[in-house]
Design a protein around this motif. Structure first.
Motif, PDB file in Angstrom:
ATOM      1  N   MET A   1     -42.785-118.318   7.172  1.00 39.03           N
ATOM      2  CA  MET A   1     -42.242-117.151   6.505  1.00 39.03           C
ATOM      3  C   MET A   1     -41.757-116.130   7.530  1.00 39.03           C
ATOM      4  O   MET A   1     -40.767-115.475   7.300  1.00 39.03           O
ATOM      5  N   LYS A   2     -42.475-116.040   8.645  1.00 34.73           N
ATOM      6  CA  LYS A   2     -42.091-115.092   9.677  1.00 34.73           C
ATOM      7  C   LYS A   2     -40.735-115.461  10.282  1.00 34.73           C
ATOM      8  O   LYS A   2     -39.898-114.599  10.519  1.00 34.73           O
ATOM      9  N   SER A   3     -40.512-116.763  10.507  1.00 32.55           N
ATOM     10  CA  SER A   3     -39.228-117.183  11.084  1.00 32.55           C
ATOM     11  C   SER A   3     -38.082-116.931  10.113  1.00 32.55           C
ATOM     12  O   SER A   3     -36.973-116.608  10.530  1.00 32.55           O
ATOM     13  N   LEU A   4     -38.338-117.076   8.806  1.00 35.53           N
ATOM     14  CA  LEU A   4     -37.313-116.779   7.813  1.00 35.53           C
ATOM     15  C   LEU A   4     -36.938-115.307   7.855  1.00 35.53           C
ATOM     16  O   LEU A   4     -35.759-114.956   7.831  1.00 35.53           O
ATOM     17  N   THR A   5     -37.923-114.449   7.963  1.00 36.08           N
ATOM     18  CA  THR A   5     -37.672-113.017   8.032  1.00 36.08           C
ATOM     19  C   THR A   5     -36.867-112.666   9.275  1.00 36.08           C
ATOM     20  O   THR A   5     -35.920-111.878   9.201  1.00 36.08           O
ATOM     21  N   ILE A   6     -37.212-113.256  10.393  1.00 33.88           N
ATOM     22  CA  ILE A   6     -36.484-113.001  11.641  1.00 33.88           C
ATOM     23  C   ILE A   6     -35.050-113.493  11.527  1.00 33.88           C
ATOM     24  O   ILE A   6     -34.108-112.803  11.933  1.00 33.88           O
ATOM     25  N   ALA A   7     -34.873-114.692  10.957  1.00 33.87           N
ATOM     26  CA  ALA A   7     -33.523-115.242  10.809  1.00 33.87           C
ATOM     27  C   ALA A   7     -32.673-114.369   9.898  1.00 33.87           C
ATOM     28  O   ALA A   7     -31.503-114.099  10.198  1.00 33.87           O
ATOM     29  N   LEU A   8     -33.229-113.919   8.791  1.00 32.05           N
ATOM     30  CA  LEU A   8     -32.471-113.064   7.874  1.00 32.05           C
ATOM     31  C   LEU A   8     -32.143-111.715   8.503  1.00 32.05           C
ATOM     32  O   LEU A   8     -31.046-111.192   8.311  1.00 32.05           O
ATOM     33  N   ALA A   9     -33.071-111.167   9.271  1.00 27.90           N
ATOM     34  CA  ALA A   9     -32.801-109.903   9.956  1.00 27.90           C
ATOM     35  C   ALA A   9     -31.677-110.073  10.969  1.00 27.90           C
ATOM     36  O   ALA A   9     -30.793-109.216  11.082  1.00 27.90           O
ATOM     37  N   ALA A  10     -31.695-111.183  11.698  1.00 28.17           N
ATOM     38  CA  ALA A  10     -30.629-111.444  12.670  1.00 28.17           C
ATOM     39  C   ALA A  10     -29.289-111.609  11.970  1.00 28.17           C
ATOM     40  O   ALA A  10     -28.264-111.101  12.446  1.00 28.17           O
ATOM     41  N   LEU A  11     -29.274-112.291  10.844  1.00 29.54           N
ATOM     42  CA  LEU A  11     -28.029-112.456  10.101  1.00 29.54           C
ATOM     43  C   LEU A  11     -27.508-111.126   9.570  1.00 29.54           C
ATOM     44  O   LEU A  11     -26.304-110.896   9.536  1.00 29.54           O
ATOM     45  N   MET A  12     -28.398-110.254   9.168  1.00 29.06           N
ATOM     46  CA  MET A  12     -27.975-108.945   8.678  1.00 29.06           C
ATOM     47  C   MET A  12     -27.346-108.122   9.794  1.00 29.06           C
ATOM     48  O   MET A  12     -26.354-107.444   9.588  1.00 29.06           O
ATOM     49  N   ILE A  13     -27.938-108.207  10.974  1.00 33.58           N
ATOM     50  CA  ILE A  13     -27.397-107.469  12.114  1.00 33.58           C
ATOM     51  C   ILE A  13     -26.023-108.004  12.485  1.00 33.58           C
ATOM     52  O   ILE A  13     -25.074-107.255  12.662  1.00 33.58           O
TER      53      ILE A  13
END
Length: 75
Positions: A1-13
């Motif tokens: 779940m943590k990696s999903l959150t990081i990936a989504l945050a990176a995509l948003m940026i």
């Protein structure tokens, strides 16, 4: 779940810094990432495919909108 959150945050940026040609990519990436996460933990693959599909549909919608503007209200 943590990696999903990081990936989504990176995509948003990255998506926020993109141009107008990235329409649909962010929304598609989020939906694809979530779907991929639940489909055997392939969130990044799902996000990549979702981005491509979202961009395709946004482009298709934009072309339909332009055609309607060219042909007027009776089209």
């Amino acid at each position: 779940m943590k990696s999903l959150t990081i990936a989504l945050a990176a995509l948003m940026i990255v998506g926020g810094a993109g141009s107008a040609s990235a329409k649909g990519c962010l929304k598609g990436a989020v939906v694809g990432g979530v779907a991929g996460h639940f489909a055997h933990h392939h969130a990044l693959l799902g996000a990549a495919v979702g981005c491509a599909v979202g961009h395709h549909y946004a482009h298709k919608h934009e072309m339909q909108r332009r055609a309607a503007l060219r042909h007027g209200p009776g089209y």
